[in-house]
Write a protein that holds these residues in place. Sequence first.
Motif, mmCIF file in Angstrom:
data_model
loop_
_atom_site.group_PDB
_atom_site.id
_atom_site.type_symbol
_atom_site.label_atom_id
_atom_site.label_comp_id
_atom_site.label_asym_id
_atom_site.label_seq_id
_atom_site.Cartn_x
_atom_site.Cartn_y
_atom_site.Cartn_z
ATOM 1 N N VAL A 13 -5.646 47.184 50.966
ATOM 2 C CA VAL A 13 -4.957 47.285 49.678
ATOM 3 C C VAL A 13 -4.707 45.897 49.105
ATOM 4 N N LEU A 14 -4.268 44.962 49.936
ATOM 5 C CA LEU A 14 -4.034 43.601 49.467
ATOM 6 C C LEU A 14 -5.331 42.953 48.972
ATOM 7 N N SER A 15 -6.426 43.162 49.683
ATOM 8 C CA SER A 15 -7.728 42.640 49.252
ATOM 9 C C SER A 15 -8.139 43.234 47.910
ATOM 10 N N PHE A 16 -7.888 44.529 47.756
ATOM 11 C CA PHE A 16 -8.195 45.180 46.485
ATOM 12 C C PHE A 16 -7.370 44.571 45.352
ATOM 13 N N LEU A 17 -6.078 44.345 45.598
ATOM 14 C CA LEU A 17 -5.217 43.760 44.565
ATOM 15 C C LEU A 17 -5.649 42.343 44.203
ATOM 16 N N LEU A 27 -8.694 42.664 42.064
ATOM 17 C CA LEU A 27 -8.324 43.168 40.750
ATOM 18 C C LEU A 27 -7.710 42.063 39.894
ATOM 19 N N VAL A 28 -6.807 41.282 40.477
ATOM 20 C CA VAL A 28 -6.203 40.164 39.748
ATOM 21 C C VAL A 28 -7.275 39.156 39.355
ATOM 22 N N PHE A 29 -8.207 38.883 40.237
ATOM 23 C CA PHE A 29 -9.292 37.944 39.934
ATOM 24 C C PHE A 29 -10.145 38.451 38.776
ATOM 25 N N GLN A 30 -10.514 39.736 38.828
ATOM 26 C CA GLN A 30 -11.376 40.300 37.789
ATOM 27 C C GLN A 30 -10.672 40.346 36.433
ATOM 28 N N VAL A 31 -9.416 40.765 36.440
ATOM 29 C CA VAL A 31 -8.691 40.908 35.177
ATOM 30 C C VAL A 31 -8.167 39.558 34.686
ATOM 31 N N GLY A 32 -7.607 38.765 35.598
ATOM 32 C CA GLY A 32 -6.967 37.511 35.190
ATOM 33 C C GLY A 32 -7.929 36.376 34.927
ATOM 34 N N ILE A 33 -8.889 36.168 35.785
ATOM 35 C CA ILE A 33 -9.760 35.009 35.664
ATOM 36 C C ILE A 33 -11.035 35.353 34.897
ATOM 37 N N ARG A 34 -11.652 36.462 35.216
ATOM 38 C CA ARG A 34 -12.902 36.847 34.535
ATOM 39 C C ARG A 34 -12.653 37.593 33.232
ATOM 40 N N LYS A 35 -11.405 37.903 32.950
ATOM 41 C CA LYS A 35 -11.001 38.572 31.700
ATOM 42 C C LYS A 35 -11.711 39.912 31.500
ATOM 43 N N SER A 36 -11.875 40.668 32.588
ATOM 44 C CA SER A 36 -12.466 42.004 32.509
ATOM 45 C C SER A 36 -11.381 43.008 32.156
ATOM 46 N N SER A 37 -11.791 44.137 31.625
ATOM 47 C CA SER A 37 -10.842 45.223 31.418
ATOM 48 C C SER A 37 -10.547 45.849 32.786
ATOM 49 N N ALA A 38 -9.526 46.683 32.835
ATOM 50 C CA ALA A 38 -9.183 47.333 34.107
ATOM 51 C C ALA A 38 -10.339 48.223 34.576
#
Length: 109
Positions: free
Chosen positions: A27-31, A34-45
């Motif tokens: 779960v922590l790895s998934f989070l 997710l933070v990397f994809q949304v925060g840094i790569r600016k992807s949608s959820a």
Amino acid sequence: MEHLDQISAIFSDFINPKKRIFVGYLVLSFLIALVFQVGIRKSSAKGAFGAIFDRKILLSRSSVADYKIFVINQVITMLVSPLLLTQIAIATSVFFFLHRFEFVTSGQF
């Protein structure tokens, strides 16, 4: 009932925090992903979920090899561990049996 115990033993690694596949770590790895994809790569959820659970990654040769190693490890552990426990019990019994005699001193063997 014995089959249920074997099945629960297979999945016990997922609830053991000493193992790498512990649910908390997953779960922590998934989070983090997710933070990397949304925060840094600016992807949608939705795009982040698609990138994290991409079939190309989950079914890659490396991932499939990991799945096979996990299953093989569980099968070998289930087959070998009863034999190891038996050998330990026999060795301990022989150890205590030999120490009952006075002509066998501790450290002689």
